[in-house]
Motif scaffolding. Sequence first.
Motif: not given
Lengths: 122, 654
Positions: B408-412, B414-416, B419-422
């Motif tokens: 899930i590296t990519k997902r992580k 993407a999550e980061r 988060e950054e985008l948010n």
Amino acid sequence: MKKILIVDDQPAVRELVSVTLEIGPYKILTAENGDQALALARAEMPDLILLDVQMPGGSLDGLDVCRTLKKDGRTKQIYIVMLTAKGQDWDKQAGREAGADDYFVKPFSPLELMNKVEAVLA
Amino acid sequence: MATIDPTPHPTILIVDDDTGTRLLIRRVLQMHGYDIEEASDGEQALALHKELSPTLIILDIMMPGINGIEVCRQLRQCDSGTPVLMLTGLSDDHAVEDAFQAGADDFITKPPNWSILKRRVNRLVAARLAEKQLCNYQQQLEQLVEERTAELRRANQSLQHQIVERERAERASELSKERLRIVLENMPVMLMAIGDNGTPVVWNRECERVTGYSAAEMLGKANWLDVLYPDAEYRTSMIDSAHKHSSDYRNWEWATACKDGDIRFIAWSNISSSLSIPGWSSWAIGMDVTTRRLIEEALYRSEEQMRRITDNMLDIICQTNLDGIIEYASPSCYSVLGYEPESMIGQSIYSGIHPEDVEQVKVGVQTTGRVEYRYQHAYGHYVWLETLSNFLFADMQPEGIIFASRDITKRKQAERELEELNRLKTEFLSTAAHELRTPLTSIRGFSEILLTRQLDDTRKQRYISLINEQSTNLGTIIDDLLDVSRLEAKRNLALTIETIHLRDLIDHVVAPFAESSSEHRMQIEGFEDCPPINGDPFRLAQVIKNLLSNAVKYSPQGSLIQIRARVFREYVEISVQDQGVGMTPEQQAHLFEKFYRADASNTAISGTGLGLAISKLIVELHGGKIWAESQYGVGTTFYFTLPLAAEPIGVNIV
């Protein structure tokens, strides 16, 4: 004569506040950024500072100014009212944490501002 | 019955009441070697006789008590064969008659003639002895006969016994043979035998059942091989291998053609070489393994499918014991983590987990069965894995753990990024809110002042004007905010693509500027030879206007503003150069950020700090780049490029 220092980067806001308060027995001082604010505050020792929270573009924002003044023994007694944007709860929170004595929400009614100032300086 | 008397000296019993007689007789007979016994009356005589069993009795008739006749009669009554010599009186004829009737053997008158007496005694004794001897012989003979008879009887019995036994054995043997025959014929194992003539001589019921060919059809059939293996090539290769394999074989599978057209696989075992049966040149047993083969093939296909899945799936499946020692790792652990599955076996699954995450993984395995953690790749860096774990049970006892893990590296990431985008969005909103409130503060404030205060006309005019300006400003800010938001959500952007001739565009855009900013000189260069490009003319005009307005804002009256185009092979470069105040490195760094204003105090009236951010978005959406070069105090040049004849990216053609 009570001295009031108005700190806001927007000239229109400075003018508005000046106009609002000029009918009262107050001496109005203005500053357009954090550095000016600190200098004026230390020099003039106003009774009240109306301080905008943000003021982007300068090296100090409103919160920095507030913190600095409140830490400084000479100026910590000065009553500081933060001007914050309506509905931004973290502004109020941040202001409280920076040591502000009160807050006032923009956009505001000049009448209400007048009442507030009178109450504080009474 | 008289017993056999072995004594060499016969005993004579003299019975006479007269002692003298007895004595005389005694003397005479003793000289001849006879033992003598005497009795003086009949009763004594009987008693002595019973006791002694003499060879001869000399018996006087005239005696007191029982007379001789009576004694003789009694002797005879008790079946005694002892010879009796009666002593009679001289003139007693009747006595002689009676004596004989009583059973005497001979008589002699008294006084006896001694030589006659001797003669008659000798004769009688000899006869008696002979009789006894004869008796003996008879007895012996009888005994022999009896023994022989017994022997014969025994022998006969024994023979009878043997006969019975043999019959029984034969019956048992017959039974056993019969059983065997029944078994061989009916057992659920095929049995066939080839006779010396090369044709089947045994074809049991199972052979019939499996192949459908009856014994009648197969026995003696010369081309039986053709029948069962109709394919010549197959048959030849089969025969060849069988011949090569000259010794025994077991479970050799051959495809057999059955009568109903089916092909069935028979596993044949032939040990004829080591166990040959007379009359059978070879024999073999077979089992129908068709079903087994079908199952095996299905199993193989299923395993193959499983293998294909596990080989190709992206998730790693790992099985460990309760302590986490790896017992199996699926092939995908190579593509995901860079380790060969074999190398993982025996290792602890926890040894590859990032030290900070190990504890949490252990807890997760025991509780929810779902964990996210970092695992070290073979190259050394860490990869984020999401794992679902489950205990494996055998008989209600946990005996191992299954881990199913996904990269899930990519997902992580993407999550980061999300988060950054948010965070950026929140920041943006907060700043935007502030931006909007600024003109609103003036509008509200001044309008209230106007309503509640008495003011002179100059001031009234000024404040009304301010309200007006700020309203416009507010409008602009809102427009810009909407622009930014629309441009950033690239998917929803409707860039209207047309073919643009830059020269026309520039003329169109610059003209109003030249008019309104008459203090500045505008110079346009290089657009004559510009090839057409694809783009949104409205948006590109927006960019040029933005750059021009900045140039005008930041440069002194009378200065020159140069708008140039340079054509390269794949793109056109447009620049706007002013002779204004220029920018410090600090200002240049934040130039294209939203809400950034190089000179904060000057923007109350014009600009939202979004212009350059919007321009950057537009240029990049067209596939180009935008940047600035500046020297403080000298001037600034803004550059942007547009690709030639290329499709702008991220565009829905409307």
